[in-house]
Scaffold this motif. Structure first.
Motif, mmCIF file in Angstrom:
data_model
loop_
_atom_site.group_PDB
_atom_site.id
_atom_site.type_symbol
_atom_site.label_atom_id
_atom_site.label_comp_id
_atom_site.label_asym_id
_atom_site.label_seq_id
_atom_site.Cartn_x
_atom_site.Cartn_y
_atom_site.Cartn_z
ATOM 1 N N LEU A 266 0.806 -1.218 0.000
ATOM 2 C CA LEU A 266 0.000 0.000 0.000
ATOM 3 C C LEU A 266 0.843 1.274 0.000
ATOM 4 O O LEU A 266 0.556 2.207 -0.766
ATOM 5 C CB LEU A 266 -0.960 -0.004 1.191
ATOM 6 N N SER B 201 -7.569 0.056 -5.973
ATOM 7 C CA SER B 201 -8.697 -0.319 -5.121
ATOM 8 C C SER B 201 -9.214 -1.710 -5.449
ATOM 9 O O SER B 201 -9.536 -2.499 -4.545
ATOM 10 C CB SER B 201 -9.816 0.711 -5.282
ATOM 11 N N ILE C 69 -6.906 -4.339 -4.023
ATOM 12 C CA ILE C 69 -7.039 -4.450 -2.565
ATOM 13 C C ILE C 69 -8.210 -5.367 -2.220
ATOM 14 O O ILE C 69 -8.094 -6.276 -1.379
ATOM 15 C CB ILE C 69 -7.240 -3.062 -1.923
ATOM 16 N N ILE C 70 -9.346 -5.145 -2.866
ATOM 17 C CA ILE C 70 -10.546 -5.928 -2.546
ATOM 18 C C ILE C 70 -10.359 -7.398 -2.917
ATOM 19 O O ILE C 70 -10.632 -8.296 -2.106
ATOM 20 C CB ILE C 70 -11.771 -5.342 -3.269
ATOM 21 N N ALA D 234 -9.517 -0.410 1.745
ATOM 22 C CA ALA D 234 -9.551 0.338 0.486
ATOM 23 C C ALA D 234 -9.946 1.792 0.722
ATOM 24 O O ALA D 234 -9.344 2.709 0.154
ATOM 25 C CB ALA D 234 -10.519 -0.325 -0.490
ATOM 26 N N ASN E 25 -7.514 5.132 0.079
ATOM 27 C CA ASN E 25 -7.923 6.237 -0.782
ATOM 28 C C ASN E 25 -7.985 7.563 -0.036
ATOM 29 O O ASN E 25 -7.642 8.615 -0.593
ATOM 30 C CB ASN E 25 -9.293 5.918 -1.403
ATOM 31 N N ALA F 3 -13.740 0.143 -5.759
ATOM 32 C CA ALA F 3 -13.591 -0.866 -4.703
ATOM 33 C C ALA F 3 -14.931 -1.552 -4.447
ATOM 34 O O ALA F 3 -14.995 -2.774 -4.272
ATOM 35 C CB ALA F 3 -13.065 -0.217 -3.424
#
Length: 553
Positions: A41, A116, A119-120, A154, A158, A197
């Protein structure tokens, strides 16, 4: 005499939290996810943040004279220019801020969306695919905890990016980039990132495979970008209002600073996230809503061979990159005819183009653009070359290698797909670039030149595959270091030409040794040497894999 009979209450199912709390354990999973992404990240966020700051600084240097910005306005006020950038309203007051919002917001929205989505899918579908989610949910962890934790991470990523952009840009002291506009610019990124996301929260429920979930979500990003581009070219911009990217661009950051379009992003994100939670209750752990299609009773001859089986595994990603690169070539080719007018007043780029050479500005500009296109193809070959590592750590490689299939043939099949597929991607990009470029310039002879210029980068892609397999074979835990190649190639190959980096830095990149066609003359010597280096690296990597033990999680 009485007998007391004691009864014991049966324990609640381990997968359900006390009281039926479906979000139990979310806070712990958030901390766990942040720990797992403690490197990933920050790299994503800092890359996006520093890239934006560098671009804003370059605008100040490249377009210091108002006449330079006026020239850019004339070039951008065309269908091709608006499709590549954003809505026309930004051109009404083209200061450094509006230039940043116009040219960067749509492009950055795609990258933030990519961050995003990954990440999910990493913290939901990948966990189920590797059977870790089932193990975790056998404890006191609620049904929705994994998805909720992934969405929280996420959103947090952001928001951190948004604040960094807001205070970083406002602190640069550039005319037209103030604090209020920078806050909106930062939250534009956060809003569109959270939307995608939430979209990934839905796609993660549809398919049982992480790559499929990521691919569907990335397809949504692609459709959103195309709708935005089509709407900005149109007279009323109606199609842009069907795209979250179009919504954030219509905040008209640094021009009107309208915050209300972000409410549309928030509403869509809430709806998509809610849909993701509802859909997750309609499937089993590890399964997807889309039923797995039954295969043939007997595998085809191709699937019975290592190369055919590897091609089947890479098929979806290869098709997606092929479509994207062809479209990318078409879009860059469409502005090739306007290259001379667009760049004639920018001294730094003119100097870079003169060093490249070429009979025309269009040829020199095409050579510079070809580096960007090739970097995207390099991203594919790194992903494809590292697929054996994912198969190894997930435990799928061990059953295959327990048969008569040798290690060399197994890894070699994936590498063959990566190298062949990368070459096909270059061909598709060259075809799109050549068709559109020849049409925009009116020079039919440019078609074959651009196709040949794209294919000339194939040996450089093969060297990248060799680097990836060396890491995989000898240093498997450091396989992710292969991503240094595309990042370094973009920074040095593209930005280095404008910022005049020393030649030795360019020579460290495999792309730096490829003749910059169509501006330069074709030289076969570096291409042959790159091919030999690629062969040596592949052999070295295969030898390393043959000597080490398999690693499984």
């Amino acid at each position: 005499m009485t007998t007391a009979t004691a009864t014991t209450q049966a324990p609640a199912p381990a997968g359900a939290a006390a009281g039926g709390n479906t979000l139990a354990g979310t806070r712990t999973l958030i901390r766990f996810n942040l720990r797992r992404d403690r490197v990933r990240l920050p790299v994503w966020i800092l890359a996006l943040f520093l890239g934006t700051l560098a671009t804003a600084g370059n605008y100040k240097e490249l377009y210091a004279d108002p006449k330079d910005r006026a020239g850019v306005v004339e070039t951008m006020d065309s269908p091709a220019g608006l499709a590549m950038s954003g809505p026309r309203h930004y051109l009404d007051d083209y200061n450094f801020g509006s230039m940043l919002g116009h040219q960067m917001l749509g492009f950055m929205a795609v990258l933030v969306g990519l961050m995003s989505v990954l990440i999910i899918t990493r913290h939901t579908r990948t966990e189920e695919e590797t059977n870790r989610a089932e193990l975790v949910r056998s404890t006191v962890v609620g049904r929705h905890a994994h998805l909720a934790a992934a969405l929280c991470v996420a959103v947090l990523a952001n928001l951190v990016l948004a604040l960094l952009l807001a205070f970083g840009l406002s602190g640069m002291g550039i005319d037209g980039i103030d604090l209020s506009g920078s806050l909106l610019y930062g939250f534009d990124h956060a809003a569109v990132g959270i939307v995608f996301a939430a979209v990934a929260a839905i796609t993660a429920q549809i398919t049982a495979h992480s790559r499929g979930a990521s691919g569907m979500a990335l397809a949504v990003i692609g459709v959103a970008y195309v709708l935005r581009a089509a709407g900005d070219v149109g007279s009323n911009g109606a199609l842009s209002w069907l795209s979250p990217i179009g919504w954030v661009q219509r905040t008209y950051v640094y021009v009107d600073n309208r915050w209300w379009p972000l409410l549309l992003c928030l509403a869509l994100a809430v709806l998509c996230a809610a849909a993701g939670f509802v859909l997750s209750t309609r499937r089993d752990v590890g399964a997807g809503l889309r039923a797995t299609r039954l295969g043939r009773p007997v595998a085809s001859d191709a699937l019975g061979r290592p190369f055919g089986f590897a091609l089947r595994l890479h098929r979806g990603m290869l098709i997606g990159f092929g479509a994207g690169l062809f479209l990318m070539g078409v879009m860059y080719g469409s502005i090739l005819g306007d290259a001379e007018d667009m760049l004639q007043d920018i001294d730094e780029i003119q100097e870079a183009l003169q060093e490249i050479g070429g009979a025309t500005i269009a040829e020199s500009f095409a050579s510079m653009v070809m580096v960007i296109i090739t970097v995207v193809a390099v991203v594919y070959v790194v992903m494809a070359a590292l697929r054996p590592r994912a198969e190894e750590t997930s435990g799928r490689a061990e059953p295959l290698l327990a048969t008569g299939l040798s290690r060399t043939r197994w890894v070699g099949s994936h590498l063959a797909v990566a190298m062949t597929g990368g070459t096909v991607l270059l061909l598709l990009a060259g075809l799109g670039f050549g068709i559109s470029g020849a049409a925009s310039t009116g020079d039919s002879g440019l078609f074959l030149k651009l196709v040949g210029a794209a294919l000339a980068y194939a040996p450089a892609l093969w060297v990248t595959v060799g680097v990836a397999v060396v890491f995989f074979g000898w240093f498997p835990r450091a396989s992710a270091a292969a991503w240094i190649v595309p990042v370094y190639a973009f920074v040095v190959g593209y930005l280095g030409q404008i910022l005049q980096f020393p030649d030795w830095m360019n020579n460290l990149s495999p792309l730096g040794h490829v003749p910059q066609l169509p501006a330069a003359d074709l030289s076969w010597t570096p291409l042959v040497l790159l091919t030999l280096i690629a062969a040596a690296l592949v052999w070295l990597g295969l030898e390393g894999f043959r000597r080490r033990d398999l690693e499984t999680n």
